[in-house]
Motif scaffolding. Structure first.
Motif, PDB file in Angstrom:
ATOM      1  N   ARG A  58       0.838  -1.204   0.000  1.00 53.32           N
ATOM      2  CA  ARG A  58       0.000   0.000   0.000  1.00 53.32           C
ATOM      3  C   ARG A  58       0.875   1.255   0.000  1.00 53.32           C
ATOM      4  O   ARG A  58       2.009   1.222   0.438  1.00 53.32           O
ATOM      5  CB  ARG A  58      -0.902   0.023   1.235  1.00 53.32           C
ATOM      6  CG  ARG A  58      -1.974  -1.048   1.222  1.00 53.32           C
ATOM      7  CD  ARG A  58      -2.831  -1.051   2.490  1.00 53.32           C
ATOM      8  NE  ARG A  58      -1.994  -1.438   3.628  1.00 53.32           N
ATOM      9  CZ  ARG A  58      -1.799  -0.685   4.710  1.00 53.32           C
ATOM     10  NH1 ARG A  58      -2.377   0.476   4.836  1.00 53.32           N
ATOM     11  NH2 ARG A  58      -1.018  -1.093   5.687  1.00 53.32           N
ATOM     12  N   GLU A  59       0.318   2.346  -0.475  1.00 50.56           N
ATOM     13  CA  GLU A  59       0.993   3.641  -0.405  1.00 50.56           C
ATOM     14  C   GLU A  59       0.876   4.183   1.009  1.00 50.56           C
ATOM     15  O   GLU A  59      -0.044   3.842   1.749  1.00 50.56           O
ATOM     16  CB  GLU A  59       0.356   4.634  -1.387  1.00 50.56           C
ATOM     17  CG  GLU A  59       0.603   4.296  -2.831  1.00 50.56           C
ATOM     18  CD  GLU A  59       0.142   5.380  -3.795  1.00 50.56           C
ATOM     19  OE1 GLU A  59      -0.189   6.499  -3.348  1.00 50.56           O
ATOM     20  OE2 GLU A  59       0.136   5.110  -5.006  1.00 50.56           O
ATOM     21  N   THR A  60       1.818   5.016   1.380  1.00 44.47           N
ATOM     22  CA  THR A  60       1.783   5.728   2.651  1.00 44.47           C
ATOM     23  C   THR A  60       2.404   7.093   2.420  1.00 44.47           C
ATOM     24  O   THR A  60       2.929   7.358   1.336  1.00 44.47           O
ATOM     25  CB  THR A  60       2.527   4.950   3.767  1.00 44.47           C
ATOM     26  OG1 THR A  60       2.277   5.587   5.020  1.00 44.47           O
ATOM     27  CG2 THR A  60       4.010   4.863   3.500  1.00 44.47           C
ATOM     28  N   GLY A  61       2.372   7.950   3.406  1.00 47.47           N
ATOM     29  CA  GLY A  61       2.953   9.268   3.200  1.00 47.47           C
ATOM     30  C   GLY A  61       2.844  10.150   4.412  1.00 47.47           C
ATOM     31  O   GLY A  61       2.557   9.698   5.523  1.00 47.47           O
ATOM     32  N   ARG A  97      -3.310   4.502  -4.300  1.00 45.92           N
ATOM     33  CA  ARG A  97      -3.870   5.754  -3.808  1.00 45.92           C
ATOM     34  C   ARG A  97      -3.461   6.015  -2.357  1.00 45.92           C
ATOM     35  O   ARG A  97      -3.445   5.110  -1.537  1.00 45.92           O
ATOM     36  CB  ARG A  97      -5.388   5.696  -3.907  1.00 45.92           C
ATOM     37  CG  ARG A  97      -6.067   6.956  -3.487  1.00 45.92           C
ATOM     38  CD  ARG A  97      -7.572   6.829  -3.690  1.00 45.92           C
ATOM     39  NE  ARG A  97      -8.251   7.905  -3.031  1.00 45.92           N
ATOM     40  CZ  ARG A  97      -8.708   8.965  -3.650  1.00 45.92           C
ATOM     41  NH1 ARG A  97      -8.580   9.076  -4.936  1.00 45.92           N
ATOM     42  NH2 ARG A  97      -9.312   9.909  -2.977  1.00 45.92           N
ATOM     43  N   TYR A  98      -3.131   7.276  -2.107  1.00 45.01           N
ATOM     44  CA  TYR A  98      -2.875   7.745  -0.742  1.00 45.01           C
ATOM     45  C   TYR A  98      -3.443   9.146  -0.629  1.00 45.01           C
ATOM     46  O   TYR A  98      -3.118  10.027  -1.438  1.00 45.01           O
ATOM     47  CB  TYR A  98      -1.371   7.781  -0.431  1.00 45.01           C
ATOM     48  CG  TYR A  98      -1.061   8.571   0.819  1.00 45.01           C
ATOM     49  CD1 TYR A  98      -1.259   8.026   2.080  1.00 45.01           C
ATOM     50  CD2 TYR A  98      -0.599   9.878   0.736  1.00 45.01           C
ATOM     51  CE1 TYR A  98      -0.992   8.754   3.229  1.00 45.01           C
ATOM     52  CE2 TYR A  98      -0.325  10.612   1.878  1.00 45.01           C
ATOM     53  CZ  TYR A  98      -0.523  10.052   3.121  1.00 45.01           C
ATOM     54  OH  TYR A  98      -0.265  10.771   4.256  1.00 45.01           O
ATOM     55  N   GLU A 124       5.276  17.680   1.042  1.00 46.53           N
ATOM     56  CA  GLU A 124       4.600  16.396   1.228  1.00 46.53           C
ATOM     57  C   GLU A 124       5.476  15.259   0.728  1.00 46.53           C
ATOM     58  O   GLU A 124       6.341  15.476  -0.121  1.00 46.53           O
ATOM     59  CB  GLU A 124       3.297  16.378   0.411  1.00 46.53           C
ATOM     60  CG  GLU A 124       2.362  17.544   0.664  1.00 46.53           C
ATOM     61  CD  GLU A 124       1.587  17.419   1.954  1.00 46.53           C
ATOM     62  OE1 GLU A 124       1.256  16.278   2.355  1.00 46.53           O
ATOM     63  OE2 GLU A 124       1.320  18.466   2.578  1.00 46.53           O
ATOM     64  N   TRP A 125       5.207  14.062   1.226  1.00 49.38           N
ATOM     65  CA  TRP A 125       5.866  12.870   0.694  1.00 49.38           C
ATOM     66  C   TRP A 125       4.853  11.744   0.673  1.00 49.38           C
ATOM     67  O   TRP A 125       3.905  11.728   1.453  1.00 49.38           O
ATOM     68  CB  TRP A 125       7.109  12.487   1.512  1.00 49.38           C
ATOM     69  CG  TRP A 125       6.812  11.838   2.837  1.00 49.38           C
ATOM     70  CD1 TRP A 125       6.630  12.471   4.035  1.00 49.38           C
ATOM     71  CD2 TRP A 125       6.656  10.439   3.098  1.00 49.38           C
ATOM     72  NE1 TRP A 125       6.361  11.562   5.012  1.00 49.38           N
ATOM     73  CE2 TRP A 125       6.378  10.304   4.467  1.00 49.38           C
ATOM     74  CE3 TRP A 125       6.713   9.292   2.310  1.00 49.38           C
ATOM     75  CZ2 TRP A 125       6.162   9.064   5.075  1.00 49.38           C
ATOM     76  CZ3 TRP A 125       6.504   8.059   2.910  1.00 49.38           C
ATOM     77  CH2 TRP A 125       6.238   7.954   4.272  1.00 49.38           C
ATOM     78  N   HIS A 126       5.044  10.848  -0.255  1.00 48.80           N
ATOM     79  CA  HIS A 126       4.309   9.585  -0.220  1.00 48.80           C
ATOM     80  C   HIS A 126       5.032   8.556  -1.057  1.00 48.80           C
ATOM     81  O   HIS A 126       5.987   8.855  -1.762  1.00 48.80           O
ATOM     82  CB  HIS A 126       2.829   9.740  -0.587  1.00 48.80           C
ATOM     83  CG  HIS A 126       2.540  10.025  -2.015  1.00 48.80           C
ATOM     84  ND1 HIS A 126       2.473  11.293  -2.518  1.00 48.80           N
ATOM     85  CD2 HIS A 126       2.301   9.203  -3.058  1.00 48.80           C
ATOM     86  CE1 HIS A 126       2.186  11.237  -3.804  1.00 48.80           C
ATOM     87  NE2 HIS A 126       2.093   9.981  -4.170  1.00 48.80           N
ATOM     88  N   SER A 127       4.583   7.329  -0.933  1.00 51.49           N
ATOM     89  CA  SER A 127       5.242   6.226  -1.628  1.00 51.49           C
ATOM     90  C   SER A 127       4.401   5.763  -2.810  1.00 51.49           C
ATOM     91  O   SER A 127       3.188   5.971  -2.844  1.00 51.49           O
ATOM     92  CB  SER A 127       5.466   5.057  -0.668  1.00 51.49           C
ATOM     93  OG  SER A 127       4.222   4.547  -0.207  1.00 51.49           O
ATOM     94  N   HIS A 128       5.077   5.152  -3.754  1.00 49.03           N
ATOM     95  CA  HIS A 128       4.433   4.461  -4.868  1.00 49.03           C
ATOM     96  C   HIS A 128       5.009   3.048  -4.893  1.00 49.03           C
ATOM     97  O   HIS A 128       6.214   2.895  -5.096  1.00 49.03           O
ATOM     98  CB  HIS A 128       4.734   5.140  -6.201  1.00 49.03           C
ATOM     99  CG  HIS A 128       3.931   6.365  -6.469  1.00 49.03           C
ATOM    100  ND1 HIS A 128       4.130   7.134  -7.593  1.00 49.03           N
ATOM    101  CD2 HIS A 128       2.946   6.967  -5.788  1.00 49.03           C
ATOM    102  CE1 HIS A 128       3.290   8.151  -7.580  1.00 49.03           C
ATOM    103  NE2 HIS A 128       2.565   8.084  -6.483  1.00 49.03           N
TER     104      HIS A 128
END
Length: 176
Positions: free
Chosen positions: A28-31, A60-61, A90-94
């Protein structure tokens, strides 16, 4: 006239949070949010806070804004008045090796309309050849918002690179 920010420098603490949280949440994505300061034409990220995204999936995040604002206030409360550290993006993962999506760019442009100075986005995609993607978004004159790819600089390794093995260190028959 000042030049636009073109680099995002990740300090060790921020890098470790982003990398470990990404690994823990796969597939899953996180951020979350990025904290730091602006230095010349760079955004320096000293800290990364994790903000849960209800309903996060592999594609999706969406961060919880109420929780993000609370975490930001808690982080900034004990800091000295002359501390330059503040919200920088901001940051998030893919999980898949890809950079910012059109949805990510649109979200950053909306955020930039509410902030002074460049806003950074760092996307961590651990399977990519270059695992960090950066974007700098800025509100220009007359309300125009621009987004530009940015180089993400991870922290320097704390370990010295190993050189070649000395002759005789490995036997030809494979035994150690």
């Amino acid at each position: 006239m000042t030049r636009s920010a073109t680099r995002i420098e990740l300090r060790q603490e921020a890098y470790e949070v982003i990398a470990s949280e990404t690994a823990q949440h796969l597939p899953r994505e996180t951020g979350g949010i990025l904290l730091g300061y602006r230095e010349d034409t760079d955004v320096v990220v000293t800290h990364a806070l994790v903000v849960d995204g209800p309903g996060a999936s592999a594609h999706r995040y969406v961060r919880d804004d109420v929780r993000a604002n609370r975490l930001l206030a808690e982080f900034l409360a004990p800091r000295a008045d002359d501390d330059p550290t503040g919200y920088v993006g901001e940051w998030h993962s893919h999980p898949a090796p890809s950079g910012p999506s059109p949805t990510d760019v649109a979200a950053m442009q909306a955020t930039a309309r509410e902030h002074d100075g460049p806003i950074a986005l760092v996307v961590h995609a651990p399977g990519a050849q270059q695992p960090f993607f950066g974007l700098i978004t800025r509100l220009q004159r007359l309300g125009r918002v621009t987004s530009k790819a940015a180089t993400v600089l991870p922290p320097r390794s704390r370990l010295e690179a190993l050189g070649p093995l000395p002759d005789g260190a490995v036997r030809r028959d494979g035994s150690v």
